[in-house]
Design a protein around this motif. Structure first.
Motif, PDB file in Angstrom:
ATOM      1  N   GLY A 203      41.478 -20.946 -44.106  1.00 17.92           N
ATOM      2  CA  GLY A 203      42.726 -20.574 -43.462  1.00 17.92           C
ATOM      3  C   GLY A 203      42.580 -20.576 -41.960  1.00 17.92           C
ATOM      4  O   GLY A 203      41.460 -20.494 -41.427  1.00 17.92           O
ATOM      5  N   ASP A 204      43.691 -20.706 -41.256  1.00 19.33           N
ATOM      6  CA  ASP A 204      43.652 -20.744 -39.799  1.00 19.33           C
ATOM      7  C   ASP A 204      44.891 -20.080 -39.228  1.00 19.33           C
ATOM      8  O   ASP A 204      45.873 -19.822 -39.930  1.00 19.33           O
ATOM      9  CB  ASP A 204      43.529 -22.186 -39.297  1.00 19.33           C
ATOM     10  CG  ASP A 204      44.542 -23.116 -39.937  1.00 19.33           C
ATOM     11  OD1 ASP A 204      45.749 -22.904 -39.760  1.00 19.33           O
ATOM     12  OD2 ASP A 204      44.110 -24.052 -40.644  1.00 19.33           O
ATOM     13  N   TYR A 205      44.833 -19.800 -37.943  1.00 19.41           N
ATOM     14  CA  TYR A 205      45.947 -19.145 -37.248  1.00 19.41           C
ATOM     15  C   TYR A 205      46.117 -19.797 -35.884  1.00 19.41           C
ATOM     16  O   TYR A 205      45.138 -19.995 -35.159  1.00 19.41           O
ATOM     17  CB  TYR A 205      45.675 -17.654 -37.082  1.00 19.41           C
ATOM     18  CG  TYR A 205      46.862 -16.885 -36.584  1.00 19.41           C
ATOM     19  CD1 TYR A 205      47.867 -16.468 -37.460  1.00 19.41           C
ATOM     20  CD2 TYR A 205      46.999 -16.571 -35.235  1.00 19.41           C
ATOM     21  CE1 TYR A 205      48.975 -15.764 -37.000  1.00 19.41           C
ATOM     22  CE2 TYR A 205      48.103 -15.871 -34.763  1.00 19.41           C
ATOM     23  CZ  TYR A 205      49.088 -15.475 -35.654  1.00 19.41           C
ATOM     24  OH  TYR A 205      50.181 -14.787 -35.201  1.00 19.41           O
ATOM     25  N   ARG A 206      47.369 -20.134 -35.569  1.00 22.57           N
ATOM     26  CA  ARG A 206      47.646 -20.711 -34.253  1.00 22.57           C
ATOM     27  C   ARG A 206      47.911 -19.573 -33.279  1.00 22.57           C
ATOM     28  O   ARG A 206      48.945 -18.897 -33.347  1.00 22.57           O
ATOM     29  CB  ARG A 206      48.843 -21.668 -34.313  1.00 22.57           C
ATOM     30  CG  ARG A 206      49.069 -22.398 -33.000  1.00 22.57           C
ATOM     31  CD  ARG A 206      50.110 -23.475 -33.128  1.00 22.57           C
ATOM     32  NE  ARG A 206      49.663 -24.596 -33.931  1.00 22.57           N
ATOM     33  CZ  ARG A 206      48.833 -25.550 -33.512  1.00 22.57           C
ATOM     34  NH1 ARG A 206      48.320 -25.475 -32.288  1.00 22.57           N
ATOM     35  NH2 ARG A 206      48.494 -26.536 -34.301  1.00 22.57           N
ATOM     36  N   LEU A 207      46.945 -19.322 -32.398  1.00 19.98           N
ATOM     37  CA  LEU A 207      47.052 -18.220 -31.446  1.00 19.98           C
ATOM     38  C   LEU A 207      48.125 -18.460 -30.402  1.00 19.98           C
ATOM     39  O   LEU A 207      48.789 -17.531 -29.942  1.00 19.98           O
ATOM     40  CB  LEU A 207      45.703 -17.998 -30.769  1.00 19.98           C
ATOM     41  CG  LEU A 207      44.547 -17.629 -31.715  1.00 19.98           C
ATOM     42  CD1 LEU A 207      43.261 -17.502 -30.928  1.00 19.98           C
ATOM     43  CD2 LEU A 207      44.850 -16.340 -32.454  1.00 19.98           C
ATOM     44  N   ASP A 208      48.269 -19.702 -29.982  1.00 14.52           N
ATOM     45  CA  ASP A 208      49.359 -20.089 -29.095  1.00 14.52           C
ATOM     46  C   ASP A 208      49.600 -21.567 -29.313  1.00 14.52           C
ATOM     47  O   ASP A 208      48.889 -22.209 -30.086  1.00 14.52           O
ATOM     48  CB  ASP A 208      49.048 -19.755 -27.627  1.00 14.52           C
ATOM     49  CG  ASP A 208      47.876 -20.552 -27.065  1.00 14.52           C
ATOM     50  OD1 ASP A 208      47.844 -21.782 -27.249  1.00 14.52           O
ATOM     51  OD2 ASP A 208      46.993 -19.937 -26.440  1.00 14.52           O
ATOM     52  N   PRO A 209      50.593 -22.159 -28.678  1.00 10.75           N
ATOM     53  CA  PRO A 209      50.908 -23.562 -28.966  1.00 10.75           C
ATOM     54  C   PRO A 209      49.755 -24.536 -28.746  1.00 10.75           C
ATOM     55  O   PRO A 209      49.797 -25.650 -29.267  1.00 10.75           O
ATOM     56  CB  PRO A 209      52.072 -23.855 -28.005  1.00 10.75           C
ATOM     57  CG  PRO A 209      52.725 -22.542 -27.791  1.00 10.75           C
ATOM     58  CD  PRO A 209      51.601 -21.548 -27.791  1.00 10.75           C
ATOM     59  N   ARG A 210      48.740 -24.128 -27.995  1.00 14.25           N
ATOM     60  CA  ARG A 210      47.676 -25.075 -27.685  1.00 14.25           C
ATOM     61  C   ARG A 210      46.332 -24.735 -28.332  1.00 14.25           C
ATOM     62  O   ARG A 210      45.351 -25.434 -28.084  1.00 14.25           O
ATOM     63  CB  ARG A 210      47.477 -25.161 -26.162  1.00 14.25           C
ATOM     64  CG  ARG A 210      48.709 -25.657 -25.421  1.00 14.25           C
ATOM     65  CD  ARG A 210      48.450 -25.856 -23.948  1.00 14.25           C
ATOM     66  NE  ARG A 210      49.650 -26.270 -23.256  1.00 14.25           N
ATOM     67  CZ  ARG A 210      50.074 -27.531 -23.194  1.00 14.25           C
ATOM     68  NH1 ARG A 210      49.396 -28.485 -23.789  1.00 14.25           N
ATOM     69  NH2 ARG A 210      51.190 -27.823 -22.551  1.00 14.25           N
ATOM     70  N   LEU A 211      46.272 -23.708 -29.151  1.00 17.50           N
ATOM     71  CA  LEU A 211      44.984 -23.291 -29.700  1.00 17.50           C
ATOM     72  C   LEU A 211      45.124 -22.856 -31.156  1.00 17.50           C
ATOM     73  O   LEU A 211      45.906 -21.952 -31.470  1.00 17.50           O
ATOM     74  CB  LEU A 211      44.396 -22.142 -28.869  1.00 17.50           C
ATOM     75  CG  LEU A 211      43.067 -21.560 -29.374  1.00 17.50           C
ATOM     76  CD1 LEU A 211      41.970 -22.629 -29.369  1.00 17.50           C
ATOM     77  CD2 LEU A 211      42.655 -20.358 -28.532  1.00 17.50           C
ATOM     78  N   LEU A 212      44.331 -23.473 -32.023  1.00 17.61           N
ATOM     79  CA  LEU A 212      44.257 -23.134 -33.439  1.00 17.61           C
ATOM     80  C   LEU A 212      42.813 -22.788 -33.775  1.00 17.61           C
ATOM     81  O   LEU A 212      41.885 -23.526 -33.404  1.00 17.61           O
ATOM     82  CB  LEU A 212      44.708 -24.318 -34.293  1.00 17.61           C
ATOM     83  CG  LEU A 212      44.561 -24.142 -35.806  1.00 17.61           C
ATOM     84  CD1 LEU A 212      45.751 -23.377 -36.355  1.00 17.61           C
ATOM     85  CD2 LEU A 212      44.439 -25.508 -36.499  1.00 17.61           C
ATOM     86  N   LEU A 213      42.589 -21.678 -34.484  1.00 22.03           N
ATOM     87  CA  LEU A 213      41.250 -21.279 -34.919  1.00 22.03           C
ATOM     88  C   LEU A 213      41.271 -21.011 -36.412  1.00 22.03           C
ATOM     89  O   LEU A 213      42.258 -20.467 -36.943  1.00 22.03           O
ATOM     90  CB  LEU A 213      40.776 -20.034 -34.172  1.00 22.03           C
ATOM     91  CG  LEU A 213      40.578 -20.155 -32.669  1.00 22.03           C
ATOM     92  CD1 LEU A 213      40.159 -18.808 -32.080  1.00 22.03           C
ATOM     93  CD2 LEU A 213      39.546 -21.226 -32.333  1.00 22.03           C
ATOM     94  N   GLY A 214      40.167 -21.345 -37.099  1.00 22.84           N
ATOM     95  CA  GLY A 214      40.128 -21.141 -38.535  1.00 22.84           C
ATOM     96  C   GLY A 214      38.718 -21.034 -39.063  1.00 22.84           C
ATOM     97  O   GLY A 214      37.736 -21.288 -38.359  1.00 22.84           O
ATOM     98  N   ALA A 215      38.614 -20.654 -40.335  1.00 26.32           N
ATOM     99  CA  ALA A 215      37.335 -20.548 -41.029  1.00 26.32           C
ATOM    100  C   ALA A 215      37.507 -21.106 -42.436  1.00 26.32           C
ATOM    101  O   ALA A 215      38.600 -21.044 -43.023  1.00 26.32           O
ATOM    102  CB  ALA A 215      36.853 -19.098 -41.084  1.00 26.32           C
TER     103      ALA A 215
END
Length: 425
Positions: free
Chosen positions: A171-183
């Motif tokens: 799963g991942d989460y888009r912290l802002d329009p330019r950054l996505l982080l996931g595991a």
């Protein structure tokens, strides 16, 4: 000079010559032989053991052999050397190939590509009404893969065919329009068979992965993946050795299987980037990337009663690979959603992963003499060709499928299919 003095000098001379020969012989036993193909090393080692029973030059008695290995070299050690020793180099498959079309990091990079295809459809069902980069929130995905890998028999290594089944979920989460982080978590299982009835092998791999996608400017993206995998290897290797000569067989034919298992670790990192040009409903753009992988393998001992069981030293392998290519897709609106067929072309260059020497000794050689054999030299340049389809459905659901083939690698081929889905919340 007196006769007594001459005799004393002659005795000292013989003593020093005998000592020098003994030291040279010991050094020959202690130093590893020049690397060569596995079968040649084993055959030469058996010949060496047999010829040394009783001691070279009668100067010393060699270290004893275990009962099964000694049975292959009955006294007196006369006649031609053993022939046809072993049929598969089990130690060479325990470090994974890096040429397969879909590895742990590649599965995540494929997923990030499919996610972009979903988000690059302004106005499409499930996409943002504002812009592709304004989507915020949680997304989960799951994907499964199958890969068929074929390797031909070469001078240095046996041929084999393997099937790789695995899955990745995360799963991942888009912290802002330019950054996505996931595991994510990855699991895979490889089942392979050596050619010419040489036995079989199995590899299990599992571990965590972290990933992210950065948009430093519109249409430019950078994908990053890092991970670890714990690996368990099992090898069931067929062996055979026959001693024969005119009128006096050295020993009867030995045919059997030897078993082994061991563990290893894999550390990987990848950085890929690209730029997309949007021409109506067509997207095209260049792609590039760097992939790094470091694999370690514990020492292990084969089990059996043939006398040909081996003990392998620890191993390690490094791969540093660059990728340059191109991507193209087209968005087709239909009644059920947006269909996005796509294609990729990649040129890959390997900077590391050199031809390696794998060290081993015979389990029943109490003198613990080390030998080594070589793996195949790598191809430095080869290609991947791929195609796929993303379906952007209403409600933020996007199934996808990809196919990728390894092209232009000597004596090796790979065909892989990756199937999965993504859900936006």
């Amino acid at each position: 000079m007196s006769k007594t003095a001459r005799v004393s000098t002659s005795a000292r001379t013989r003593f020093w010559w005998a000592s020098a020969v003994a030291l040279l012989s010991l050094a020959a036993l202690a130093s590893p032989v020049y690397a060569q193909p596995f079968d040649n090393v084993v055959t030469g080692a058996l010949d060496n053991f047999c010829s040394r029973l009783g001691g070279p030059f009668g100067i010393f008695t060699p270290k004893p052999l275990g009962p099964n290995l000694a049975r292959l070299c009955p006294l007196p050690a006369v006649g031609p050397p053993p022939q046809g020793a072993t049929s598969a180099a089990g130690g060479s498959v325990t470090v994974d190939t890096t040429r397969g079309a879909v590895n742990e990091d590649q599965r995540l990079l494929l997923y990030l590509k499919e996610k972009r295809e979903q988000e690059n459809q302004p106005g499409a069902p499930g996409a943002s009404a504002d812009s592709p980069t304004s989507i915020r929130g949680l997304g989960v995905f799951g994907s499964g893969n199958f890969e068929r890998f074929d390797k031909d028999v070469t001078r240095f290594e046996p041929g084999y065919t393997s099937d790789n089944w695995g899955f990745t979920t995360g799963g991942d989460y888009r912290l802002d329009p330019r950054l996505l982080l996931g595991a994510a978590f990855n699991y895979s299982r490889i089942n392979g068979k050596f050619d010419r009835n040489g036995g079989d092998f199995e590899t299990e791999s599992f571990g965590p992965l972290l990933y992210g996608s950065i948009l430093p400017m519109p249409r430019l993206f950078v994908d990053v993946v890092a991970g670890y995998a714990r690996k368990h290897y099992t090898v069931n290797r067929a062996v055979s050795a026959t001693g024969s000569g005119p009128g006096f067989p050295l020993f009867p034919t030995v045919i059997g299987k030897v078993l082994s298992d061991t563990d290893g670790n894999e550390y990987l990192a990848a950085l890929h980037f690209g730029y997309d040009f949007h021409l109506g409903n067509v997207t095209i753009g260049p792609r590039g990337g760097v992939d790094y992988k470091y694999t370690t393998l514990d020492s292990f001992r084969e089990r059996g009663s043939t006398g040909l069981e081996l003990v392998y030293d620890p191993q390690h392998q490094t791969s540093l690979r660059t990728t340059v290519g191109a991507f193209a897709s087209i968005a087709l609106s239909t009644a059920i959603g947006v269909l996005v067929p796509q294609g990729t072309f990649e040129y890959l260059h390997e900077f590391e992963n050199n031809q390696r020497a794998i060290y081993f000794r015979f389990s029943e050689d109490f003198g613990r003499r080390r030998f080594r054999f070589q793996t195949d030299p790598p191809d430095r340049d080869y290609f991947n060709l791929g195609g796929g389809l993303v379906v952007v459905l209403p409600g933020g659901v996007s199934p996808f499928i990809n196919y990728r083939a390894l092209v232009g690698y000597r004596n090796q081929s790979s065909h892989a299919v990756n199937l999965g889905f993504r859900v936006e919340f």
